[in-house]
Design a protein around this motif. Structure first.
Motif, PDB file in Angstrom:
ATOM      1  N   MET A 109     -23.953  28.127  30.994  1.00  0.00           N
ATOM      2  CA  MET A 109     -24.917  27.274  31.682  1.00  0.00           C
ATOM      3  C   MET A 109     -25.582  26.246  30.775  1.00  0.00           C
ATOM      4  O   MET A 109     -26.414  25.454  31.214  1.00  0.00           O
ATOM      5  N   ILE A 110     -25.230  26.238  29.505  1.00  0.00           N
ATOM      6  CA  ILE A 110     -25.744  25.201  28.609  1.00  0.00           C
ATOM      7  C   ILE A 110     -25.260  23.837  29.110  1.00  0.00           C
ATOM      8  O   ILE A 110     -24.179  23.726  29.683  1.00  0.00           O
ATOM      9  N   ASN A 111     -26.089  22.827  28.930  1.00  0.00           N
ATOM     10  CA  ASN A 111     -25.655  21.466  29.266  1.00  0.00           C
ATOM     11  C   ASN A 111     -26.124  20.528  28.147  1.00  0.00           C
ATOM     12  O   ASN A 111     -26.854  20.942  27.239  1.00  0.00           O
ATOM     13  N   ALA A 112     -25.713  19.287  28.237  1.00  0.00           N
ATOM     14  CA  ALA A 112     -26.031  18.332  27.165  1.00  0.00           C
ATOM     15  C   ALA A 112     -27.540  18.189  27.003  1.00  0.00           C
ATOM     16  O   ALA A 112     -28.040  18.005  25.887  1.00  0.00           O
ATOM     17  N   GLU A 113     -28.261  18.318  28.097  1.00  0.00           N
ATOM     18  CA  GLU A 113     -29.713  18.184  28.035  1.00  0.00           C
ATOM     19  C   GLU A 113     -30.334  19.286  27.160  1.00  0.00           C
ATOM     20  O   GLU A 113     -31.213  19.009  26.333  1.00  0.00           O
ATOM     21  N   LEU A 114     -29.875  20.511  27.343  1.00  0.00           N
ATOM     22  CA  LEU A 114     -30.391  21.605  26.509  1.00  0.00           C
ATOM     23  C   LEU A 114     -29.988  21.401  25.041  1.00  0.00           C
ATOM     24  O   LEU A 114     -30.777  21.673  24.129  1.00  0.00           O
ATOM     25  N   VAL A 115     -28.788  20.904  24.818  1.00  0.00           N
ATOM     26  CA  VAL A 115     -28.357  20.628  23.436  1.00  0.00           C
ATOM     27  C   VAL A 115     -29.292  19.604  22.795  1.00  0.00           C
ATOM     28  O   VAL A 115     -29.732  19.776  21.649  1.00  0.00           O
ATOM     29  N   GLN A 116     -29.631  18.568  23.547  1.00  0.00           N
ATOM     30  CA  GLN A 116     -30.529  17.531  22.987  1.00  0.00           C
ATOM     31  C   GLN A 116     -31.912  18.108  22.687  1.00  0.00           C
ATOM     32  O   GLN A 116     -32.534  17.780  21.686  1.00  0.00           O
ATOM     33  N   LYS A 117     -32.364  19.012  23.551  1.00  0.00           N
ATOM     34  CA  LYS A 117     -33.650  19.671  23.324  1.00  0.00           C
ATOM     35  C   LYS A 117     -33.589  20.489  22.023  1.00  0.00           C
ATOM     36  O   LYS A 117     -34.533  20.484  21.229  1.00  0.00           O
ATOM     37  N   CYS A 118     -32.471  21.160  21.808  1.00  0.00           N
ATOM     38  CA  CYS A 118     -32.272  21.941  20.579  1.00  0.00           C
ATOM     39  C   CYS A 118     -32.349  21.046  19.352  1.00  0.00           C
ATOM     40  O   CYS A 118     -32.968  21.398  18.340  1.00  0.00           O
ATOM     41  N   ILE A 119     -31.713  19.898  19.433  1.00  0.00           N
ATOM     42  CA  ILE A 119     -31.697  18.976  18.286  1.00  0.00           C
ATOM     43  C   ILE A 119     -33.114  18.494  17.989  1.00  0.00           C
ATOM     44  O   ILE A 119     -33.555  18.470  16.838  1.00  0.00           O
ATOM     45  N   TYR A 120     -33.843  18.182  19.033  1.00  0.00           N
ATOM     46  CA  TYR A 120     -35.229  17.742  18.875  1.00  0.00           C
ATOM     47  C   TYR A 120     -36.073  18.826  18.190  1.00  0.00           C
ATOM     48  O   TYR A 120     -36.790  18.568  17.220  1.00  0.00           O
ATOM     49  N   TYR A 121     -35.970  20.067  18.687  1.00  0.00           N
ATOM     50  CA  TYR A 121     -36.789  21.152  18.137  1.00  0.00           C
ATOM     51  C   TYR A 121     -36.370  21.549  16.725  1.00  0.00           C
ATOM     52  O   TYR A 121     -37.213  21.899  15.899  1.00  0.00           O
ATOM     53  N   VAL A 122     -35.083  21.526  16.443  1.00  0.00           N
ATOM     54  CA  VAL A 122     -34.677  21.971  15.094  1.00  0.00           C
ATOM     55  C   VAL A 122     -35.131  20.966  14.039  1.00  0.00           C
ATOM     56  O   VAL A 122     -35.472  21.338  12.912  1.00  0.00           O
ATOM     57  N   LYS A 123     -35.180  19.704  14.411  1.00  0.00           N
ATOM     58  CA  LYS A 123     -35.673  18.703  13.460  1.00  0.00           C
ATOM     59  C   LYS A 123     -37.158  18.913  13.213  1.00  0.00           C
ATOM     60  O   LYS A 123     -37.663  18.653  12.127  1.00  0.00           O
ATOM     61  N   LYS A 124     -37.849  19.403  14.227  1.00  0.00           N
ATOM     62  CA  LYS A 124     -39.283  19.610  14.116  1.00  0.00           C
ATOM     63  C   LYS A 124     -39.624  20.931  13.411  1.00  0.00           C
ATOM     64  O   LYS A 124     -40.519  20.975  12.577  1.00  0.00           O
ATOM     65  N   TYR A 125     -38.900  22.008  13.740  1.00  0.00           N
ATOM     66  CA  TYR A 125     -39.293  23.350  13.261  1.00  0.00           C
ATOM     67  C   TYR A 125     -38.365  23.949  12.191  1.00  0.00           C
ATOM     68  O   TYR A 125     -38.673  25.001  11.653  1.00  0.00           O
ATOM     69  N   ARG A 126     -37.217  23.366  11.957  1.00  0.00           N
ATOM     70  CA  ARG A 126     -36.251  23.817  10.943  1.00  0.00           C
ATOM     71  C   ARG A 126     -35.498  25.087  11.332  1.00  0.00           C
ATOM     72  O   ARG A 126     -34.385  25.321  10.862  1.00  0.00           O
ATOM     73  N   ALA A 127     -36.129  25.942  12.121  1.00  0.00           N
ATOM     74  CA  ALA A 127     -35.477  27.185  12.567  1.00  0.00           C
ATOM     75  C   ALA A 127     -36.048  27.480  13.949  1.00  0.00           C
ATOM     76  O   ALA A 127     -37.252  27.685  14.081  1.00  0.00           O
ATOM     77  N   CYS A 128     -35.197  27.495  14.971  1.00  0.00           N
ATOM     78  CA  CYS A 128     -35.722  27.729  16.312  1.00  0.00           C
ATOM     79  C   CYS A 128     -34.611  28.229  17.216  1.00  0.00           C
ATOM     80  O   CYS A 128     -33.436  27.936  16.996  1.00  0.00           O
ATOM     81  N   VAL A 129     -35.003  29.024  18.196  1.00  0.00           N
ATOM     82  CA  VAL A 129     -34.006  29.598  19.098  1.00  0.00           C
ATOM     83  C   VAL A 129     -34.463  29.488  20.545  1.00  0.00           C
ATOM     84  O   VAL A 129     -35.652  29.520  20.843  1.00  0.00           O
ATOM     85  N   VAL A 130     -33.491  29.372  21.417  1.00  0.00           N
ATOM     86  CA  VAL A 130     -33.755  29.300  22.848  1.00  0.00           C
ATOM     87  C   VAL A 130     -33.973  30.713  23.386  1.00  0.00           C
ATOM     88  O   VAL A 130     -33.284  31.653  23.001  1.00  0.00           O
ATOM     89  N   GLY A 131     -34.934  30.856  24.269  1.00  0.00           N
ATOM     90  CA  GLY A 131     -35.181  32.148  24.900  1.00  0.00           C
ATOM     91  C   GLY A 131     -36.038  31.952  26.130  1.00  0.00           C
ATOM     92  O   GLY A 131     -36.314  30.816  26.526  1.00  0.00           O
ATOM     93  N   MET A 132     -36.441  33.059  26.740  1.00  0.00           N
ATOM     94  CA  MET A 132     -37.365  33.001  27.877  1.00  0.00           C
ATOM     95  C   MET A 132     -38.294  34.205  27.820  1.00  0.00           C
ATOM     96  O   MET A 132     -37.887  35.283  27.388  1.00  0.00           O
ATOM     97  N   PRO A 133     -39.550  34.028  28.271  1.00  0.00           N
ATOM     98  CA  PRO A 133     -40.462  35.174  28.330  1.00  0.00           C
ATOM     99  C   PRO A 133     -39.848  36.260  29.212  1.00  0.00           C
ATOM    100  O   PRO A 133     -39.255  35.958  30.243  1.00  0.00           O
ATOM    101  N   SER A 134     -39.976  37.501  28.781  1.00  0.00           N
ATOM    102  CA  SER A 134     -39.409  38.606  29.553  1.00  0.00           C
ATOM    103  C   SER A 134     -40.150  38.760  30.879  1.00  0.00           C
ATOM    104  O   SER A 134     -41.370  38.823  30.920  1.00  0.00           O
ATOM    105  N   LYS A 135     -39.388  38.824  31.961  1.00  0.00           N
ATOM    106  CA  LYS A 135     -40.003  39.037  33.274  1.00  0.00           C
ATOM    107  C   LYS A 135     -40.238  40.523  33.493  1.00  0.00           C
ATOM    108  O   LYS A 135     -41.184  40.917  34.165  1.00  0.00           O
ATOM    109  N   ASP A 136     -39.349  41.323  32.973  1.00  0.00           N
ATOM    110  CA  ASP A 136     -39.466  42.772  33.145  1.00  0.00           C
ATOM    111  C   ASP A 136     -40.318  43.365  32.032  1.00  0.00           C
ATOM    112  O   ASP A 136     -40.377  42.825  30.925  1.00  0.00           O
TER     113      ASP A 136
END
Ligand code: CTP
Ligand code: MG
Length: 234
Positions: A109-136
């Motif tokens: 389900m990754i798309n180019a938009e999420l990839v671009q978001k990753c590039i933006y964040y990694v330039k800002k934070y140097r180390a970052c990962v995609v995730g979501m708050p646990s619902k359960d």
């Protein structure tokens, strides 16, 4: 600045239990790993390293990379005994890069938009990962599945991929891990948390950024891919 990506497709898919590794199962007539490669192809990533089983390299070249014209895939390299080993071999295959995005080929389900978001964040934070708050609510259990404790839900995130790092930081962290030979890392952030010196930032991907792991996920992914296609046409 050069951005590389590693797409992991060297697992055996034991929990899926199908005849072929899950990354090659067809979702709407395309191998599962096609969807991740497509997203990177459409992004501003410069180079993609595809990590597969040793016996799957020829198949991947002919039937996936060449067939769908994934021109950003510069190398297809054999993976290893566990995910972390496959990542390590992927990192070794990168000659030079400033940043690297490491992605599970089983997350379509990754798309180019999420990839671009990753590039933006990694330039800002140097180390970052995609995730979501646990619902359960998540429980720690003992060997017999008795509840041991319940960490506070708002402190828990489910971690997804891409996992994104400065290339030198993640490469050095992996090298140290391999020297120490501790094969416990189930994600890349763990390696950087243990052997790197940069805090890892989490940011939101989406609840639909699933990893196809068991047979139910194949149906779910098929539906998600179908719906996304329809939306794109609107
Ligand atoms: N992976 C890999 N090399 C390995 C193990 C896993 O490249 N030795 C990849 C998988 O292909 C997948 C991603 O890492 O894209 C996430 O792993 P997982 O979902 O655990 O896949 P498998 O290991 O194949 O599945 P299972 O654990 O059920 O055997
Ligand atoms: Mg696995």
């Amino acid at each position: 600045e050069k951005i590389a990506a590693i797409v992991l497709a060297a697992g055996e898919g034991k929990r899926m239990g199908s005849g072929i590794p899950k990354q090659y199962m067809l979702i709407k007539s395309r191998p599962l790993v096609y969807y991740a490669l497509k997203a990177f192809e459409e992004s501003t990533v410069d180079e993609v390293i595809l990590v597969t089983g040793e016996d799957e390299i020829d198949y991947c070249k002919e039937y996936i990379v060449d067939r769908y014209h994934f021109n950003k895939v510069t190398k297809i390299v054999p993976g290893g005994w566990e995910r972390y080993a496959s990542v390590y071999f992927g990192l070794e295959a990168i000659e030079d890069a400033d940043y690297v995005l490491i992605h599970d080929g089983a997350r379509p389900m990754i798309n180019a938009e999420l990839v671009q978001k990753c590039i933006y964040y990694v330039k800002k934070y140097r180390a970052c990962v995609v995730g979501m708050p646990s619902k359960d609510t998540i429980k720690v259990v003992d060997e017999e599945n008795y509840a041991v404790r319940t960490p506070e839900r708002k402190t828990l995130w489910q971690v997804q991929t891409p996992q994104c790092f400065e290339f030198d930081l993640v490469k050095k962290s992996y090298e140290k891990m391999m020297e120490n030979d501790d094969g416990k890392a189930t994600d890349d952030a763990m390696v950087v948390e243990t052997y790197g010196n940069v805090p890892v930032k989490l940011f939101e991907g989406g609840y639909d950024n699933i990893k196809v792991t068991t047979p139910e996920d194949v149906r779910l992914a098929t539906n998600l891919v179908r719906v996304r296609k329809i939306f794109h046409k609107l």
